[in-house]
Scaffold this active site. Sequence first.
Site, PDB file in Angstrom:
ATOM      1  N   PHE A 364      15.587 -57.937   0.538  1.00  0.00           N
ATOM      2  CA  PHE A 364      16.336 -56.699   0.784  1.00  0.00           C
ATOM      3  C   PHE A 364      17.839 -56.932   0.897  1.00  0.00           C
ATOM      4  O   PHE A 364      18.306 -58.053   0.922  1.00  0.00           O
ATOM      5  CB  PHE A 364      15.790 -55.903   1.975  1.00  0.00           C
ATOM      6  CG  PHE A 364      15.699 -56.611   3.309  1.00  0.00           C
ATOM      7  CD1 PHE A 364      16.457 -57.708   3.626  1.00  0.00           C
ATOM      8  CD2 PHE A 364      14.830 -56.128   4.276  1.00  0.00           C
ATOM      9  CE1 PHE A 364      16.377 -58.313   4.861  1.00  0.00           C
ATOM     10  CE2 PHE A 364      14.735 -56.711   5.528  1.00  0.00           C
ATOM     11  CZ  PHE A 364      15.511 -57.808   5.815  1.00  0.00           C
ATOM     12  N   GLU A 365      18.587 -55.796   0.904  1.00  0.00           N
ATOM     13  CA  GLU A 365      20.055 -55.804   0.798  1.00  0.00           C
ATOM     14  C   GLU A 365      20.515 -56.502  -0.485  1.00  0.00           C
ATOM     15  O   GLU A 365      21.555 -57.166  -0.515  1.00  0.00           O
ATOM     16  CB  GLU A 365      20.701 -56.477   2.025  1.00  0.00           C
ATOM     17  CG  GLU A 365      20.442 -55.766   3.342  1.00  0.00           C
ATOM     18  CD  GLU A 365      21.244 -54.493   3.512  1.00  0.00           C
ATOM     19  OE1 GLU A 365      21.977 -54.126   2.588  1.00  0.00           O
ATOM     20  OE2 GLU A 365      21.118 -53.858   4.569  1.00  0.00           O
ATOM     21  N   GLY A 366      19.724 -56.358  -1.538  1.00  0.00           N
ATOM     22  CA  GLY A 366      20.012 -57.041  -2.800  1.00  0.00           C
ATOM     23  C   GLY A 366      19.277 -58.363  -2.844  1.00  0.00           C
ATOM     24  O   GLY A 366      19.498 -59.239  -2.001  1.00  0.00           O
TER      25      GLY A 366
END
Length: 384
Positions: A364-366
């Site tokens: 997550f968050e890229g």
Amino acid sequence: MDVDRLLPTPEAADLIALTREIADKELSPRVNEHEAAETYPEGLFTTLGEAGLLGLAYPEEYGGGGQPYEVYLQVLEELAARWAAVAVATSVHTLACHPVHTFGTAEQKESWLPAMLEGRAIGGYSLSEPQAGSDAAALSCKAELEDDGSAYRVTGTKAWITHGGKADFYALFARTAPGSRGISCFLAPGATEGLSFGLPERKMGLQAIPTTSAYWDGAVLDVDRRIGEEGQGLQIAFSALDSGRLGIAACATGLAQAALDAAVDYANERSTFGRRIVDHQGLGFLLADMAASVDAARATYLDAARRRDLGRPFSRQASAAKLIATDAAMKVTTDAVQVLGGYGYTRDFPVERFMREAKIMQIFEGTNQIQRLVISRGLATHSA
């Protein structure tokens, strides 16, 4: 063990001490129960908000803590070392406050920020969709302006929302026009009529904080709920992500520190062949590599945070910190299981949970593949 931190002010040192006290009292005794039962820790975020830990990176004039990012991230790391899910949710709340603080009007800031920064209203971040994760420009959830211009009607599905169904507000990104410049940002109340949530995802880890899909069925948001201009949504979303990635880097470092501590404690207590296992060189070197990885992760996120605090570009460094810290967390937690041997594979010790929790931080968050893309593009731009 408590990390020996190099903090910029005595106030920051007091804040870390307070965080450790609260985390040891409120988080550590509850984490195993709630993670095993997959139950939400009701009231915990109110406690963190009352202690001033949910608005640290924002100005005091709006109820925030006025702390540099360098200090806020170290607070986040301390929380993550006790309970990763709570730290991640705290990071997401900070991310959800960014649009109003950075792009909101004076009236929006005065109306909404104090409750958000003081922890009286907990936030979620609603960017991803089932078909649009890394490709944020592919969003299809629509926000259509009513004929009289007074409100937007929102229709569509959002996905992977941390605190979904529990948060008091959501930073919502929805399509108001075709193309990549047709995304707009809204501050949506959690109790909006026409907004519903799916069952929590059945996750590998971070089970005490729900992650859900959201279903917008013609829900109405007043026009003053739009943050920034129409079409400015992706700019707002991306402006927050670098800081959000630093939050995840700090969470991953705290998780890795917890795994290292558990492994060191076990290695000092367990004996084989008449010696503590920490005294066997093969095991001692493994622990040394784990410690070096944790130290490197911390140094990397602090370097990026200090650049941010100085107003210098930090996008590439934020991606590097997220990449390095989350890969380190995956490696260190896996090695911690190895140190404990068969016991590490049981739920009698927390290291198996640490290992499960570390995996999502690479996603997550890229994803870490996206971080490599960001870093490589930054290098190409620099060389050009």
